[in-house]
Design an enzyme around this catalytic site. Sequence first.
Site, mmCIF file in Angstrom:
data_model
loop_
_atom_site.group_PDB
_atom_site.id
_atom_site.type_symbol
_atom_site.label_atom_id
_atom_site.label_comp_id
_atom_site.label_asym_id
_atom_site.label_seq_id
_atom_site.Cartn_x
_atom_site.Cartn_y
_atom_site.Cartn_z
ATOM 1 N N GLU A 1 11.198 32.327 2.234
ATOM 2 C CA GLU A 1 11.893 33.218 1.304
ATOM 3 C C GLU A 1 13.055 32.496 0.620
ATOM 4 O O GLU A 1 13.342 32.734 -0.550
ATOM 5 C CB GLU A 1 12.437 34.442 2.038
ATOM 6 C CG GLU A 1 11.366 35.361 2.573
ATOM 7 C CD GLU A 1 11.956 36.534 3.310
ATOM 8 O OE1 GLU A 1 11.967 37.632 2.719
ATOM 9 O OE2 GLU A 1 12.421 36.361 4.454
ATOM 10 N N TYR B 1 28.242 49.627 -18.583
ATOM 11 C CA TYR B 1 27.161 49.261 -17.664
ATOM 12 C C TYR B 1 26.689 47.828 -17.844
ATOM 13 O O TYR B 1 26.127 47.240 -16.926
ATOM 14 C CB TYR B 1 25.999 50.254 -17.681
ATOM 15 C CG TYR B 1 25.465 50.642 -19.033
ATOM 16 C CD1 TYR B 1 24.629 49.818 -19.740
ATOM 17 C CD2 TYR B 1 25.791 51.883 -19.579
ATOM 18 C CE1 TYR B 1 24.133 50.190 -20.968
ATOM 19 C CE2 TYR B 1 25.292 52.271 -20.804
ATOM 20 C CZ TYR B 1 24.469 51.409 -21.507
ATOM 21 O OH TYR B 1 23.975 51.773 -22.718
ATOM 22 N N GLU C 1 20.979 43.994 3.254
ATOM 23 C CA GLU C 1 22.122 44.833 3.581
ATOM 24 C C GLU C 1 23.427 44.152 3.146
ATOM 25 O O GLU C 1 24.321 44.801 2.606
ATOM 26 C CB GLU C 1 22.169 45.133 5.093
ATOM 27 C CG GLU C 1 21.101 46.070 5.580
ATOM 28 C CD GLU C 1 19.772 45.386 5.937
ATOM 29 O OE1 GLU C 1 18.951 46.045 6.598
ATOM 30 O OE2 GLU C 1 19.558 44.209 5.553
ATOM 31 N N LYS D 1 13.221 44.755 -1.956
ATOM 32 C CA LYS D 1 12.462 43.505 -2.002
ATOM 33 C C LYS D 1 11.032 43.920 -2.315
ATOM 34 O O LYS D 1 10.404 44.647 -1.546
ATOM 35 C CB LYS D 1 12.543 42.786 -0.660
ATOM 36 C CG LYS D 1 11.855 41.438 -0.639
ATOM 37 C CD LYS D 1 11.949 40.765 0.719
ATOM 38 C CE LYS D 1 13.365 40.329 0.987
ATOM 39 N NZ LYS D 1 13.455 39.452 2.184
#
Length: 135
Positions: free
Chosen positions: A27, A59, A78, A104
Amino acid sequence: MMPMLKDSYIYLRGLRFHAFHGVEAQERLTGNDYEVDLRLQVDVAAAMVSDQVEDTINYAEVYRVVAAEMQIPSNLVEQVAGRIGNRVMEKWPEVRSLHIRLTKLNPPMGADCKGAGVELHLINDKTESHNEVFI
């Protein structure tokens, strides 16, 4: 002007990134595709009247904060979502609460799925009184 409840929101949906988060070495080498959704609780009443971006949260600037944090590799989504929340609330202290969903899209878990991730609901303790328990 009509009355408005204080729970108005600015949101960004479906922000797409290719980033290098994960516990597995692969990853970190090849990366993965991610999607981020944010909902910022903020008073937009002044912007409704003025039509000026200075009276709201831009934004495009929020996107730049998210993009910068997504480029910092982490083991866990997290931690990435937590960093995004901290940066948003530091930069815009008027944000009352923030909902972040970080997904993910191709998690390495041997399942055919649309994604896995984390959803955080953060309260700005500088703007809201609350009875949350912090651990």
